[in-house]
Each structure stands twice: as C-alpha cells, then as structure tokens.
Design an enzyme around this catalytic site. Structure first.
Site, PDB file in Angstrom:
ATOM      1  N   ASP A 168     -22.151   2.320   4.751  1.00  0.00           N
ATOM      2  CA  ASP A 168     -21.022   2.478   3.944  1.00  0.00           C
ATOM      3  C   ASP A 168     -20.596   1.597   2.686  1.00  0.00           C
ATOM      4  O   ASP A 168     -20.463   2.326   1.551  1.00  0.00           O
ATOM      5  CB  ASP A 168     -19.835   2.236   4.850  1.00  0.00           C
ATOM      6  CG  ASP A 168     -19.783   3.440   6.203  1.00  0.00           C
ATOM      7  OD1 ASP A 168     -20.754   4.033   6.061  1.00  0.00           O
ATOM      8  OD2 ASP A 168     -18.909   3.133   7.184  1.00  0.00           O
ATOM      9  N   SER A 203       0.814  -1.073   0.084  1.00  0.00           N
ATOM     10  CA  SER A 203      -0.137   0.234   0.072  1.00  0.00           C
ATOM     11  C   SER A 203       0.785   1.208  -0.053  1.00  0.00           C
ATOM     12  O   SER A 203       1.911   1.335   0.914  1.00  0.00           O
ATOM     13  CB  SER A 203      -0.779  -0.059   1.060  1.00  0.00           C
ATOM     14  OG  SER A 203      -1.398   1.283   1.231  1.00  0.00           O
TER      15      SER A 203
END
Ligand code: GLA
Length: 398
Positions: free
Chosen positions: A184, A77
């Site tokens: 969400d 990441s």
C-alpha cells in the site's frame, strides 16, 4: 462520489484553506495531496515474497498547514470533525490508544525521529480525505505517505520514495499493530498517472507498466461494509502462511511462496498436512504466478485475458484464502454477469472495495444493475467510482 478532476482538487484545497482559517485563526502556508490505491492483481502476496500490481488513484488525502515555533503538533481532520483539534508534542511520540486516527500521522513523526531525523518544530495542520475509510483503498497508507511528504519537504530530509514507503510500513507493523506488507505504501508513494507498478516484494525492484484502458474503464465498487485490519483476520492469514511455509521447509528450502512455481507447490504440498493451511499456501503461490501471467498478457494488450485472470484471482481469494465475504462476492459475481470483462476484490478483503473492468458504453447500465442487485440483497447501497490512475504525493498550490 465520482471522478475527482484537477478542478475538484483545487476546490477541495480552497475549502480546506477556509476551514483552516476558522480553526486556527491564521492562514495555511503549504498544501499537500497524497493518493489512495487500488491493486489490479496480486493480492495477499506482498507478505509472501510475491508480486503485486497496484496503482495510485486520484481519491486521497489533502492537508494544509502552517509552521509553529514550538514543539506542538495540532491536527484536525474534516473526516472526524467531532474529535476537534488533536495534539501531541514532539518530545512524546509514544503510541496511545486514545489517539485513534491521530496514530497515523503521529506514527510517521515517530518513524522519522527513530531514524535520527531532526523534527525542528511543530505545526498546525488540517487534513481531509475523500477516500472512504475502511474501504480497502488504503486510506491509512495515504495518510502515512502524506506525512512522509510533509516531513520530507518541510525538514529537507530527502528520504527516497522506497525508504518513505518502508517507514510507513513500519508504522503499520510496529506502531498500529497490523502486520501488513509493503504494497500500500509503495503504491501510494511511487504512483504515476497512467501507470501501474509491478513490484517484486522480495527484492523491492519495481517497474512502471503503462495501463492503456482502450475502450474500458476501471470501476471501483464499494460494499460500504467497513473493516479495520487490526480486528480482521488479516494477521491470522499472515501467520497461517508462515506456518505452512515452515512445514514445506521441513523437506525443501523456499525463502517464500513467491519463490515457488505451481509445480513446486504440487510437489511439496503433501508436507503441509492440514486442509486449511494447504488452501492458504495454494493461494499465495498461485496468485503470484497468476500476477506474472497477467502482466505479460497486459503487455501484449490482451485485456480480455487480463480480465479472466482477475476473475481467477477473486475465486482463489474466495475459496482458498477465504477473505472475500458475502458483500464482495455479490458485487464481483454480479459484475461478471453484467458486462465486466474482469472483476475481483481489491486490497485486504473482509468488506471494502472490488474493481471491475467494464466497456465504456456499458458503464452506466453496469452500475445501475449491479447496484440494484446489491441493494436488494443487503438493504443498503453500494457506491461506484471510476478509477483515475494518479501520481504519488505532491505539494499543492495555495
Ligand atoms: C492490505 C495490506 C497490504 C496487502 C493487502 C492484500 O492492503 O496493507 O500490505 O497485504 O492487504 O494484498
């Protein structure tokens, strides 16, 4: 961070391709994007069987990947460069504390496997997000739905959007340990440019409502006060609501607070007999009713009244639900005083972001003065972004 445009996302992907080549010494073959979300109104109603009204935004999470012919999944990441390439094997998808951020992608692989869907091979993956993490813009749902998209399209599993959102929620609830609702993942997955989603969390029926901002902008205001839901009072609020409903149901029979009107609540609140639980329940009921009202005024293009209902939502979250805190209150109160026609916290609260509806011509001054007030009080900056309402997860051209 400002508005993200199509050109920005092209250059983000190009940059990722280059970084991928350095990390994995090969070219990526596919690229993907998954948005974050803001919630316009309907907060802490999703696990109370009520309505929510979120939309996907153009800030989100990107991925580029290549296929492997073994069972190894490598993920790096750009947001956590220090952790290097993290790995897991498709034969062992159990949760481990040491996985940290890797739990979100790994949890999605596990959710697919638990559904009996075949994970045919591993990957080399690089991800990068421009959603500030822990900011209440759903960076975790963005990652979950990113991997929902990747797995669905790579393995032709053809799960429906609603099913993917449910798998994401399952990861939060059972894998990560946050007892969150469906909002969400649903907002991220079902998002459509120019529309917000009215979702009835009781039935999972949804409706796309066009957001015509006339001469206004939606400004996102980030407190830069991070919180992880796992260690916030999120789970506590959820159980307070469950306890309050149980007490009411000694005398009545409501499946959820989403089934109650404000009048019903007046009639039965005496059964709760606990000042804190009464406040929590009052929010759950009033916020759901307020959300329905807000959508009906918006459909009549009454954006001023929509704004006032946003303000009322914040007040209820501040005094009854007690999830706002000094930082969010400062930004929202100062937005009210400096030209916003509506402002409220968005997402779980406890820090994170608020949103404000601000007339176009006032946006610049608004950010300046609200930002200055904030800096003077807390000694650090708030960040401001203009929200662009965007589509759900998609494949990106490489
Ligand atoms: C978090 C949760 C959602 C919802 C909101 C509050 O974002 O993940 O499910 O409960 O808080 O509305």
């Amino acid at each position: 961070m400002e508005n993200i445009t199509k050109n920005d996302s092209v250059s983000i992907i190009e940059e990722l391709e280059n970084r991928f080549k350095i990390i994995y010494e090969e070219k990526p073959v596919k690229g993907y994007f998954s948005p974050g979300r803001i919630n316009l109104i309907g907060e802490h109603t999703d696990y109370n069987g009520g309505h929510v009204f979120p939309c996907a935004i153009s800030l989100g999470t990107y991925a580029v990947l290549s296929n492997r012919d073994d069972n190894l999944v490598n993920i790096a990441s750009e947001n956590f460069k220090e952790s290097g390439v993290k790995s897991f094997n498709l034969n062992n998808l159990e949760y481990s504390d040491s996985d940290d951020w890797l739990s979100y992608p790994k949890g999605m692989f596990k959710a697919f496997a638990d559904e009996g869907l075949e994970l045919k091979h591993g990957f080399n993956i690089l991800i990068s997000g421009n959603l500030p993490d822990g900011s209440g813009l759903s960076s975790s749902a963005s990652i979950e739905m990113l991997f929902g998209k990747i797995l669905n399209s790579q393995f032709n599993n053809i799960q429906s959007g609603v099913k993917l959102a449910q798998l994401g929620q399952k990861v939060e609830n059972n894998y990560i340990g946050v007892n969150s609702g469906i909002m969400d993942q649903f907002a991220v997955e079902m998002g459509r440019a120019g529309y917000a989603i009215l979702l009835d969390t009781n039935t999972l029926k949804s409706e796309l409502v066009p957001i015509k901002m006339q001469n206004y902008k939606i400004v996102i205001m980030n407190t830069n006060k991070k919180r992880g839901l796992k260690d916030s009072k999120y789970n506590e609020r959820r159980s307070e609501c469950e306890n309050a409903l149980q007490l009411i149901n000694k005398k009545a029979n409501f499946k959820s607070f989403g089934m109650m009107t404000n009048e019903d609540f007046d009639e039965y609140n005496y059964t709760i007999d606990n000042p804190v639980l009464i406040k929590r329940a009052r929010h759950a009921v009033s916020e759901n009713q307020r959300t329905l009202r807000a959508i009906s005024v918006l459909k009549n293009n009454n954006i001023d009244e929509f704004g006032r209902l946003m303000n009322a939502s914040h007040t209820s979250l501040e005094y009854d639900y007690e999830v706002t805190g000094d930082n969010l209150d400062n930004l929202v109160h100062s937005a009210w005083e400096n030209g916003a026609i509506g402002a409220r916290m968005t997402g779980a609260g406890f820090g994170g972001c608020a949103i404000a509806i601000v007339p176009d011509e006032k946006v610049k001054d608004f950010m300046k003065i609200v930002g200055k007030n904030y800096r003077e009080k807390f000694g650090y900056e708030a960040d401001f972004y203009i929200a662009n309402i965007s589509d759900g997860p998609q494949e990106m051209e490489l």
